[in-house]
Design an enzyme around this catalytic site. Structure first.
Site, short mmCIF file in Angstrom:
data_model
loop_
_atom_site.label_atom_id
_atom_site.label_comp_id
_atom_site.label_asym_id
_atom_site.label_seq_id
_atom_site.Cartn_x
_atom_site.Cartn_y
_atom_site.Cartn_z
N HIS A 28 41.11 30.60 49.26
CA HIS A 28 42.14 30.03 48.39
C HIS A 28 42.70 28.79 49.07
O HIS A 28 42.94 28.80 50.29
CB HIS A 28 43.26 31.05 48.16
CG HIS A 28 44.29 30.60 47.18
ND1 HIS A 28 44.08 30.61 45.82
CD2 HIS A 28 45.54 30.12 47.36
CE1 HIS A 28 45.15 30.15 45.21
NE2 HIS A 28 46.05 29.85 46.12
N ASP A 64 44.29 37.14 44.28
CA ASP A 64 44.86 36.59 45.51
C ASP A 64 45.81 37.54 46.25
O ASP A 64 46.70 37.09 46.97
CB ASP A 64 45.60 35.27 45.23
CG ASP A 64 44.70 34.23 44.60
OD1 ASP A 64 43.51 34.21 44.92
OD2 ASP A 64 45.20 33.44 43.77
N LEU A 82 36.19 31.94 39.20
CA LEU A 82 37.56 31.99 38.69
C LEU A 82 37.89 33.26 37.91
O LEU A 82 39.05 33.48 37.56
CB LEU A 82 37.82 30.77 37.79
CG LEU A 82 37.60 29.41 38.46
CD1 LEU A 82 37.94 28.28 37.50
CD2 LEU A 82 38.42 29.28 39.74
N LYS A 83 36.89 34.09 37.63
CA LYS A 83 37.15 35.34 36.93
C LYS A 83 37.72 36.37 37.91
O LYS A 83 37.51 36.29 39.11
CB LYS A 83 35.87 35.90 36.32
CG LYS A 83 35.19 34.99 35.31
CD LYS A 83 35.94 34.93 34.01
CE LYS A 83 35.14 34.17 32.96
NZ LYS A 83 35.88 33.97 31.71
#
Length: 235
Positions: free
Chosen positions: A113, A154, A94-95
């Site tokens: 994702h 993303d 998540l970093k």
């Protein structure tokens, strides 16, 4: 990560050499069970490689550059170099990956994702939050996206997407489970395609295979393998 390991065991073109995490997690136990190197990298303040926050291999020590101030990016790159890594697969990380790592491995970092980017992405958009946002939007389709990683959340070039229907009465949990089923097939196939592409000196290829969504149920594995031109067909 378990899906990646399972696919590897069935004859994939890649081998996972090491796991790097920033906190304790179940993935560490699974990687160690397969005999893989496991390291934790502290994303807090810069520390000496001798400090407790420095990278550590589980069950042993990581010598590193003793006494040198090392950033998380430098630590990660040193570990990747030590294990002769050619690519990076993010799985629940998540970093924001350090810019130095993104530069050194440009075009060789994949992320998955759980929605159809560029919608429902960005900082803080992960797990159930993504599925809740999809349901609030009224979208009729969701599904996983495989993309190359850059220095922003993303926003890297999209490599592959697979639509998954949003059904009447769906909750974040039920939609998430349906998307996850596809993730567990699509991501290993993409990793396989990347490995084969690196061996062949070209970028991995993906093309939508034909009619309809066909995202779940019988034929999913064959359809996804076909979308990668047969790459990953051994899964």
């Amino acid at each position: 990560m378990q899906a990646l390991l399972d696919h590897e065991a069935q004859g994939a073109a890649y081998r996972i050499e090491l796991l790097i995490v920033d906190r304790p997690c179940e993935a560490e136990r699974r990687a160690r069970r397969c005999g893989r190197a496991v390291y934790r990298v502290d994303f807090g303040a810069r520390t000496s490689a001798r400090d407790p926050g420095g990278p550590r291999r589980q069950g042993g020590t990581d010598a590193g550059d003793a006494g040198a101030a090392v950033s998380p990016g430098a630590r990660i790159l040193a570990l990747l170099k030590r294990h002769h890594a050619r690519a990076i697969l993010l799985a629940g990380f998540l970093k924001l990956l350090p810019a130095s790592v993104c530069r050194d491995f440009e075009g060789r970092i994949l992320n998955i994702h759980p929605a159809l980017l560029p919608s429902f992405g960005g900082k803080g958009m992960y797990g159930g939050r993504v599925h809740e946002a999809v349901l609030r939007s009224g979208a009729s389709l969701s599904g996983p996206t495989i993309h190359l990683v850059n220095e922003r959340y993303d926003e890297g070039r999209i490599l592959a997407q697979w639509p998954v229907p949003v059904l009447p009465g769906d909750t974040a949990a039920s939609l998430g489970a349906r998307v996850l089923e596809v993730e567990h097939v699509l991501y290993p196939a993409a990793a396989d395609a990347l490995a084969r592409g690196l061996d062949a000196g070209r970028a991995p290829r993906f093309s939508w295979p034909g009619e309809g969504v066909g995202a779940c149920g019988a034929g999913l594995k064959d359809s996804i393998a076909g979308a990668f031109g047969g790459v990953g067909g051994q899964a």
